[in-house]
Design an enzyme around this catalytic site. Structure first.
Site, PDB file in Angstrom:
ATOM      1  N   GLU A   1      39.992  39.484  53.854  1.00  0.00           N
ATOM      2  CA  GLU A   1      38.823  40.341  53.622  1.00  0.00           C
ATOM      3  C   GLU A   1      38.649  40.623  52.142  1.00  0.00           C
ATOM      4  O   GLU A   1      37.521  40.660  51.619  1.00  0.00           O
ATOM      5  CB  GLU A   1      38.957  41.645  54.406  1.00  0.00           C
TER       6      GLU A   1
ATOM      7  N   TYR B   1      24.948  33.262  16.328  1.00  0.00           N
ATOM      8  CA  TYR B   1      25.770  34.288  16.965  1.00  0.00           C
ATOM      9  C   TYR B   1      25.028  35.619  17.066  1.00  0.00           C
ATOM     10  O   TYR B   1      24.351  36.044  16.135  1.00  0.00           O
ATOM     11  CB  TYR B   1      27.079  34.496  16.173  1.00  0.00           C
TER      12      TYR B   1
ATOM     13  N   ASN C   1      45.832  43.879  60.563  1.00  0.00           N
ATOM     14  CA  ASN C   1      44.569  43.493  59.938  1.00  0.00           C
ATOM     15  C   ASN C   1      44.739  42.377  58.907  1.00  0.00           C
ATOM     16  O   ASN C   1      45.710  42.371  58.154  1.00  0.00           O
ATOM     17  CB  ASN C   1      43.944  44.708  59.233  1.00  0.00           C
TER      18      ASN C   1
ATOM     19  N   SER D   1      47.096  49.896  60.396  1.00  0.00           N
ATOM     20  CA  SER D   1      46.123  50.980  60.308  1.00  0.00           C
ATOM     21  C   SER D   1      46.875  52.303  60.246  1.00  0.00           C
ATOM     22  O   SER D   1      47.964  52.434  60.796  1.00  0.00           O
ATOM     23  CB  SER D   1      45.221  50.941  61.543  1.00  0.00           C
TER      24      SER D   1
ATOM     25  N   GLN E   1      29.877  38.921  22.619  1.00  0.00           N
ATOM     26  CA  GLN E   1      31.205  39.516  22.799  1.00  0.00           C
ATOM     27  C   GLN E   1      31.450  39.855  24.276  1.00  0.00           C
ATOM     28  O   GLN E   1      32.592  39.946  24.727  1.00  0.00           O
ATOM     29  CB  GLN E   1      31.324  40.776  21.928  1.00  0.00           C
TER      30      GLN E   1
ATOM     31  N   LYS F   1      47.095  48.006  65.469  1.00  0.00           N
ATOM     32  CA  LYS F   1      46.327  47.126  64.566  1.00  0.00           C
ATOM     33  C   LYS F   1      47.191  46.264  63.659  1.00  0.00           C
ATOM     34  O   LYS F   1      48.231  46.678  63.181  1.00  0.00           O
ATOM     35  CB  LYS F   1      45.395  47.970  63.682  1.00  0.00           C
TER      36      LYS F   1
ATOM     37  N   THR G   1      28.670  25.110  66.118  1.00  0.00           N
ATOM     38  CA  THR G   1      27.467  25.214  65.286  1.00  0.00           C
ATOM     39  C   THR G   1      26.786  26.499  65.757  1.00  0.00           C
ATOM     40  O   THR G   1      26.879  26.847  66.946  1.00  0.00           O
ATOM     41  CB  THR G   1      26.506  24.013  65.447  1.00  0.00           C
ATOM     42  N   HIS G   2      26.133  27.196  64.860  1.00  0.00           N
ATOM     43  CA  HIS G   2      25.501  28.495  65.181  1.00  0.00           C
ATOM     44  C   HIS G   2      26.500  29.471  65.801  1.00  0.00           C
ATOM     45  O   HIS G   2      26.119  30.308  66.627  1.00  0.00           O
ATOM     46  CB  HIS G   2      24.310  28.337  66.137  1.00  0.00           C
TER      47      HIS G   2
HETATM   48  N1  ARG Z   1      34.772  40.220  18.566  1.00  0.00           N
HETATM   49  C1  ARG Z   1      33.716  39.265  18.325  1.00  0.00           C
HETATM   50  C2  ARG Z   1      33.400  38.556  19.640  1.00  0.00           C
HETATM   51  O1  ARG Z   1      34.172  38.627  20.508  1.00  0.00           O
HETATM   52  C3  ARG Z   1      34.125  38.264  17.303  1.00  0.00           C
HETATM   53  C4  ARG Z   1      32.996  37.688  16.526  1.00  0.00           C
HETATM   54  C5  ARG Z   1      32.414  38.682  15.628  1.00  0.00           C
HETATM   55  N2  ARG Z   1      31.490  38.142  14.741  1.00  0.00           N
HETATM   56  C6  ARG Z   1      30.662  38.928  14.064  1.00  0.00           C
HETATM   57  N3  ARG Z   1      29.858  38.379  13.277  1.00  0.00           N
HETATM   58  N4  ARG Z   1      30.637  40.230  14.275  1.00  0.00           N
HETATM   59  O2  ARG Z   1      32.380  37.945  19.785  1.00  0.00           O
END
Ligand code: ARG
Length: 456
Positions: A289, A316, A284, A276, A321, A282, A154-155
């Site tokens: 990492e 939308y 590594n 290295s 996108q 070395k 711990t710690h």
């Molecule tokens: N390439 C668009 C996306 O990935 C698809 C949907 C596009 N719809 C629109 N109304 N422009 O979201």
């Protein structure tokens, strides 16, 4: 080629086209896009919205496009607006009018929402399988080192004796939860938005249950606005992936420490270590990492998604996108990390003698020494104080509790007798820790069996 030509008098500016296009990163969903279209077309025909002849041409055309993309015969146009546009355009070029009927009662908004769900569903399956593999590697090692005594910390200070098997199984528990989190998010995602259309459903007599069933969804999304606006699943999955990375990163951090000469508890296989360019001695632990480093990247993907969504009005918006690069990167990163980490861990050798040596220093049996007095009727707080004085004395004399003569013990507390040496013997300390979840070797074997059962 844009699908939305009619309203526009000019070609799209070239830079704007590049900026707007998502095909460089959404073309990986071409199979899902085609599967979604096949289900949609079958439904349109079953509902009498398109003819059977149209359907058979669409099915033939889409299957050929799928095969051609797969075999490399058809190259995806890098200037296309997105994969949806590209496939619809290609279909129309191949089969004519029937291709133009495919998009009836559909929008790219519900189309993309379907595609990404189908794609991520497969990704979840892959990560789930990799986690299962990793847990198997861990349990096999835990069984092998069920009785290898090591200091627990711990710690970052030596605290109490545990076994290496017990330490490893802590990670198996975390990863089992990770599997749960992943399948939980996957199941919540598995509802079909298809038929939400642009945002407001449609006046066509569509059958959303039919497409949902065909595509392996557990049901349909109940609100068309939500159907096209929801990216909760991306956020939930990125969050589950972030937790996986956090676990891998902590494990990596420990392996990095254990590889150092200061610890030397483990040795990585040469095939999974690097050297290295200047220091000939070395070796590594670069893999670990990198896993630790890449954790920040997956967290970044999660923050990208959360920030992208927080100000979006329904439904939308093009901002959405941006979901794909973030969530794809998160999955790609977790998969490559797991694929490298698993064989690295599998081939890692433990060095129990060095663990044992480390366990012998640092007074990690002090609690057991105090517990011995408790067994003699001394209240724990008094036993704790007496043992603290003994430890201070040992530090002064440069010795250990095991080596300190009994008369020194007795000077500090008369209740001590010969039995203390057996009590503070490291093996006995570990073997006695049989409380549920504790590090005793038989517990480790029982825990490993339980993990294996849950990991099936
Ligand atoms: N390439 C668009 C996306 O990935 C698809 C949907 C596009 N719809 C629109 N109304 N422009 O979201």
């Amino acid at each position: 080629m844009q699908l939305w030509k009619g309203r526009f008098k000019k070609e799209l500016d070239e830079k704007t086209n590049d900026f707007n296009s998502s095909v460089s990163f959404d073309s990986r969903m071409y199979k899902q896009d085609i599967d979604g279209s096949l289900a949609h077309a079958a439904m349109l025909s079953a509902q009498g919205i398109i003819s059977c002849e149209d359907l058979s041409q669409i099915v033939k055309g889409l299957n050929e496009i799928k095969a051609d993309i797969q075999s490399g015969r058809l190259l995806i146009d890098p200037n296309a607006e997105d994969i949806h546009t590209f496939i619809e355009g290609e279909l129309t070029a191949r089969i004519g009018a029937a291709g133009k009927r495919l998009h009836t009662a559909r929008s790219r908004n519900d189309q993309v929402a379907v595609d990404i769900r189908l794609y991520l569903r497969d990704e979840c399956g892959e990560v789930y399988a990799l986690l299962t593999e990793l847990i198997n590697v861990i349990t096999a090692k835990a069984e092998k080192y069920a009785s290898a005594v090591m200091p627990g910390y711990t710690h970052m200070q030596r605290a109490q004796p545990i076994t290496f098997g017990h330490h490893l199984l802590a990670y198996a528990e975390m990863l089992l939860r990770d599997k749960d989190r992943l399948s939980d998010a996957r199941n919540r995602m598995n509802y079909s938005p298809l038929g939400s259309c642009a945002l407001a459903g449609t006046t066509y007599n569509i059958d959303r249950e039919m497409t949902a069933k065909e595509l392996g969804f557990d049901g349909v999304m109940q609100n068309s606005l939500d159907g096209v606006s929801d990216r909760d699943f991306c956020i939930e999955l990125a969050s589950a992936l972030s937790v996986i990375m956090m676990h891998l990163s902590r494990f990596s951090e420990e392996i990095i420490l254990w590889c150092s000469w200061e610890f030397k508890f483990v040795e990585l296989d040469d095939a999974f270590s690097t050297g290295s360019s200047i220091m000939p001695q070395k070796k590594n632990p670069d893999i670990t990492e990198l896993v630790r480093g890449k954790t920040g990247r997956v967290y970044g993907d999660l923050i990208t998604l959360l920030t992208m969504m927080k100000g979006l009005p329904l439904a939308y918006n093009k901002d959405m996108q941006e979901d794909k690069e973030a969530i794809f990167d998160a999955f790609d990163t977790v998969k490559i990390c797991l694929k490298t980490f698993i064989p690295m861990l599998d081939t890692m050798t433990a060095l129990p003698d060095n663990m044992r040596k480390a366990a012998a220093g640092g007074f990690i049996n002090a609690t057991d020494c105090a517990d011995y007095l408790v067994g003699k009727g001394v209240p724990f707080r008094d036993a704790y104080k007496a043992t603290g004085e003994l430890v201070a004395l040992c530090i002064d004399k440069g010795t250990t509790l095991e080596e300190l003569p009994l008369d020194e013990y007795k000077k500090i507390c008369a209740e001590f007798d010969e039995g203390v040496y057996e009590k503070i013997n490291l093996d006995n300390c570990v073997n006695g820790r049989t409380s549920l979840g504790g590090p005793a070797p038989q517990n480790v074997l029982r825990q490993a069996a339980r993990v294996k059962e849950l990991n099936k």
